[in-house]
Motif scaffolding. Structure first.
Motif, PDB file in Angstrom:
ATOM      1  N   ALA A  77       0.835  -1.207   0.000  1.00  0.00           N
ATOM      2  CA  ALA A  77       0.000   0.000   0.000  1.00  0.00           C
ATOM      3  C   ALA A  77       0.870   1.257   0.000  1.00  0.00           C
ATOM      4  N   ALA A  78       1.992   1.208   0.706  1.00  0.00           N
ATOM      5  CA  ALA A  78       2.871   2.380   0.798  1.00  0.00           C
ATOM      6  C   ALA A  78       3.746   2.536  -0.440  1.00  0.00           C
ATOM      7  N   ALA A  79       4.257   1.432  -0.953  1.00  0.00           N
ATOM      8  CA  ALA A  79       5.147   1.437  -2.124  1.00  0.00           C
ATOM      9  C   ALA A  79       4.670   0.322  -3.053  1.00  0.00           C
ATOM     10  N   PRO A  80       3.631   0.588  -3.846  1.00  0.00           N
ATOM     11  CA  PRO A  80       3.012  -0.456  -4.665  1.00  0.00           C
ATOM     12  C   PRO A  80       4.005  -1.172  -5.579  1.00  0.00           C
ATOM     13  N   VAL A  81       3.882  -2.497  -5.609  1.00  0.00           N
ATOM     14  CA  VAL A  81       4.772  -3.326  -6.421  1.00  0.00           C
ATOM     15  C   VAL A  81       4.780  -2.862  -7.879  1.00  0.00           C
ATOM     16  N   THR A  83       4.419   0.120  -9.182  1.00  0.00           N
ATOM     17  CA  THR A  83       4.991   1.431  -9.504  1.00  0.00           C
ATOM     18  C   THR A  83       6.308   1.736  -8.811  1.00  0.00           C
ATOM     19  N   SER A  84       6.633   1.044  -7.746  1.00  0.00           N
ATOM     20  CA  SER A  84       7.838   1.387  -6.994  1.00  0.00           C
ATOM     21  C   SER A  84       9.043   0.580  -7.472  1.00  0.00           C
ATOM     22  N   ASN A  85      10.203   1.029  -7.048  1.00  0.00           N
ATOM     23  CA  ASN A  85      11.444   0.309  -7.320  1.00  0.00           C
ATOM     24  C   ASN A  85      11.606  -0.783  -6.275  1.00  0.00           C
ATOM     25  N   PRO A  86      11.921  -2.012  -6.671  1.00  0.00           N
ATOM     26  CA  PRO A  86      12.076  -3.084  -5.688  1.00  0.00           C
ATOM     27  C   PRO A  86      13.353  -2.915  -4.871  1.00  0.00           C
ATOM     28  N   THR A  87      13.311  -3.397  -3.633  1.00  0.00           N
ATOM     29  CA  THR A  87      14.488  -3.351  -2.773  1.00  0.00           C
ATOM     30  C   THR A  87      14.537  -4.594  -1.904  1.00  0.00           C
ATOM     31  N   SER A  88      15.723  -4.943  -1.491  1.00  0.00           N
ATOM     32  CA  SER A  88      15.914  -6.048  -0.550  1.00  0.00           C
ATOM     33  C   SER A  88      16.981  -5.640   0.476  1.00  0.00           C
ATOM     34  N   GLN A  89      16.875  -4.411   0.937  1.00  0.00           N
ATOM     35  CA  GLN A  89      17.782  -3.905   1.973  1.00  0.00           C
ATOM     36  C   GLN A  89      16.955  -3.470   3.163  1.00  0.00           C
ATOM     37  N   PRO A  90      17.373  -3.758   4.384  1.00  0.00           N
ATOM     38  CA  PRO A  90      18.534  -4.558   4.713  1.00  0.00           C
ATOM     39  C   PRO A  90      18.332  -6.029   4.327  1.00  0.00           C
ATOM     40  N   THR A  91      19.389  -6.807   4.412  1.00  0.00           N
ATOM     41  CA  THR A  91      19.371  -8.207   4.007  1.00  0.00           C
ATOM     42  C   THR A  91      18.218  -8.945   4.676  1.00  0.00           C
ATOM     43  N   GLY A  92      17.454  -9.664   3.863  1.00  0.00           N
ATOM     44  CA  GLY A  92      16.342 -10.452   4.375  1.00  0.00           C
ATOM     45  C   GLY A  92      15.004  -9.742   4.341  1.00  0.00           C
ATOM     46  N   TRP A  93      15.011  -8.433   4.099  1.00  0.00           N
ATOM     47  CA  TRP A  93      13.789  -7.645   4.027  1.00  0.00           C
ATOM     48  C   TRP A  93      13.481  -7.381   2.560  1.00  0.00           C
ATOM     49  N   GLY A  95      10.719  -5.199  -0.295  1.00  0.00           N
ATOM     50  CA  GLY A  95       9.725  -4.146  -0.442  1.00  0.00           C
ATOM     51  C   GLY A  95      10.033  -3.255  -1.611  1.00  0.00           C
ATOM     52  N   GLY A  96       9.734  -1.969  -1.441  1.00  0.00           N
ATOM     53  CA  GLY A  96       9.936  -1.036  -2.528  1.00  0.00           C
ATOM     54  C   GLY A  96      10.148   0.377  -2.023  1.00  0.00           C
ATOM     55  N   TYR A  97      10.535   1.235  -2.966  1.00  0.00           N
ATOM     56  CA  TYR A  97      10.712   2.651  -2.637  1.00  0.00           C
ATOM     57  C   TYR A  97      10.375   3.479  -3.862  1.00  0.00           C
ATOM     58  N   GLU A  98       9.963   4.697  -3.607  1.00  0.00           N
ATOM     59  CA  GLU A  98       9.683   5.623  -4.697  1.00  0.00           C
ATOM     60  C   GLU A  98       9.724   7.048  -4.176  1.00  0.00           C
ATOM     61  N   SER A  99       9.941   7.963  -5.109  1.00  0.00           N
ATOM     62  CA  SER A  99       9.999   9.393  -4.793  1.00  0.00           C
ATOM     63  C   SER A  99       8.993  10.133  -5.651  1.00  0.00           C
ATOM     64  N   ASN A 100       8.511  11.258  -5.120  1.00  0.00           N
ATOM     65  CA  ASN A 100       7.674  12.164  -5.907  1.00  0.00           C
ATOM     66  C   ASN A 100       7.913  13.583  -5.406  1.00  0.00           C
ATOM     67  N   TYR A 106       9.982   4.495   1.726  1.00  0.00           N
ATOM     68  CA  TYR A 106      10.780   3.275   1.704  1.00  0.00           C
ATOM     69  C   TYR A 106      10.037   2.304   2.603  1.00  0.00           C
ATOM     70  N   ALA A 107       9.559   1.199   2.032  1.00  0.00           N
ATOM     71  CA  ALA A 107       8.721   0.265   2.773  1.00  0.00           C
ATOM     72  C   ALA A 107       9.226  -1.157   2.562  1.00  0.00           C
ATOM     73  N   VAL A 108       9.483  -1.874   3.663  1.00  0.00           N
ATOM     74  CA  VAL A 108       9.993  -3.242   3.586  1.00  0.00           C
ATOM     75  C   VAL A 108       9.322  -4.116   4.639  1.00  0.00           C
ATOM     76  N   PHE A 109       9.297  -5.423   4.344  1.00  0.00           N
ATOM     77  CA  PHE A 109       8.770  -6.373   5.313  1.00  0.00           C
ATOM     78  C   PHE A 109       9.663  -7.603   5.367  1.00  0.00           C
ATOM     79  N   LYS A 110       9.575  -8.304   6.492  1.00  0.00           N
ATOM     80  CA  LYS A 110      10.268  -9.573   6.684  1.00  0.00           C
ATOM     81  C   LYS A 110       9.375 -10.391   7.589  1.00  0.00           C
ATOM     82  N   GLY A 111       8.821 -11.467   7.043  1.00  0.00           N
ATOM     83  CA  GLY A 111       7.861 -12.241   7.826  1.00  0.00           C
ATOM     84  C   GLY A 111       6.669 -11.372   8.169  1.00  0.00           C
ATOM     85  N   GLY A 112       6.308 -11.344   9.445  1.00  0.00           N
ATOM     86  CA  GLY A 112       5.176 -10.540   9.892  1.00  0.00           C
ATOM     87  C   GLY A 112       5.549  -9.148  10.346  1.00  0.00           C
TER      88      GLY A 112
END
Length: 140
Positions: A77-81, A83-93, A95-100, A106-112
């Motif tokens: 919802a924060a960084a839609p797959v 439209t946003s740029n994918p990220t995997s930082q920090p390791t194991g997380w 999500g995505g990021y975008e600017s306007n 910058y939004a990431v998840f790991k597990g729950g």
């Protein structure tokens, strides 16, 4: 499959400090002085709101700990797959990021667990730096 219900948007309700981020760290890495810090009422992981001296919100750090489907949906919802740029930082997380024109997210998840950082600064690297620091300081 049933529709996920996301938690409501957090509201600044209490005086700070933020349990994950030092005010000086935020001022240095977001590039603005911090006038006030507030937190939401969610415990033990409140959302942190950092305000400029003029009272405008400059940075928000939302932390969610719970179900993986909800964590993933909050990040999307924060960084839609789509439209946003994918990220995997920090390791194991993931999500995505975008600017306007209004700033960056910058939004990431790991597990729950999910961390969503929004900033009034257009450089997403600032949001990523803050997210990485918050994750390092989380007690989850």
């Amino acid at each position: 499959m049933s529709e996920l219900t996301l938690p409501p948007e957090p509201e600044p309700e209490n005086a700070g400090p933020c349990p994950y981020l030092d005010t000086e760290f935020v001022a240095e890495f977001n590039g603005q002085r911090v006038g006030e810090v507030k937190t939401s009422s969610e415990e033990p992981h409140p959302t942190c709101f950092f305000y400029r001296p003029d009272g405008d919100l400059q940075l928000q750090v939302r932390v969610y700990v719970g179900e993986e489907d909800v964590a993933r949906a909050l990040v999307d919802a924060a960084a839609p797959v789509e439209t946003s740029n994918p990220t995997s930082q920090p390791t194991g997380w993931e999500g995505g990021y975008e600017s306007n024109d209004d700033g960056a997210v910058y939004a990431v998840f790991k597990g729950g667990n999910a961390v969503v950082v929004t900033t009034n600064q257009p450089q997403s690297v600032k949001a990523r730096t803050v997210a990485t620091e918050a994750i390092a300081n989380l007690r989850i």
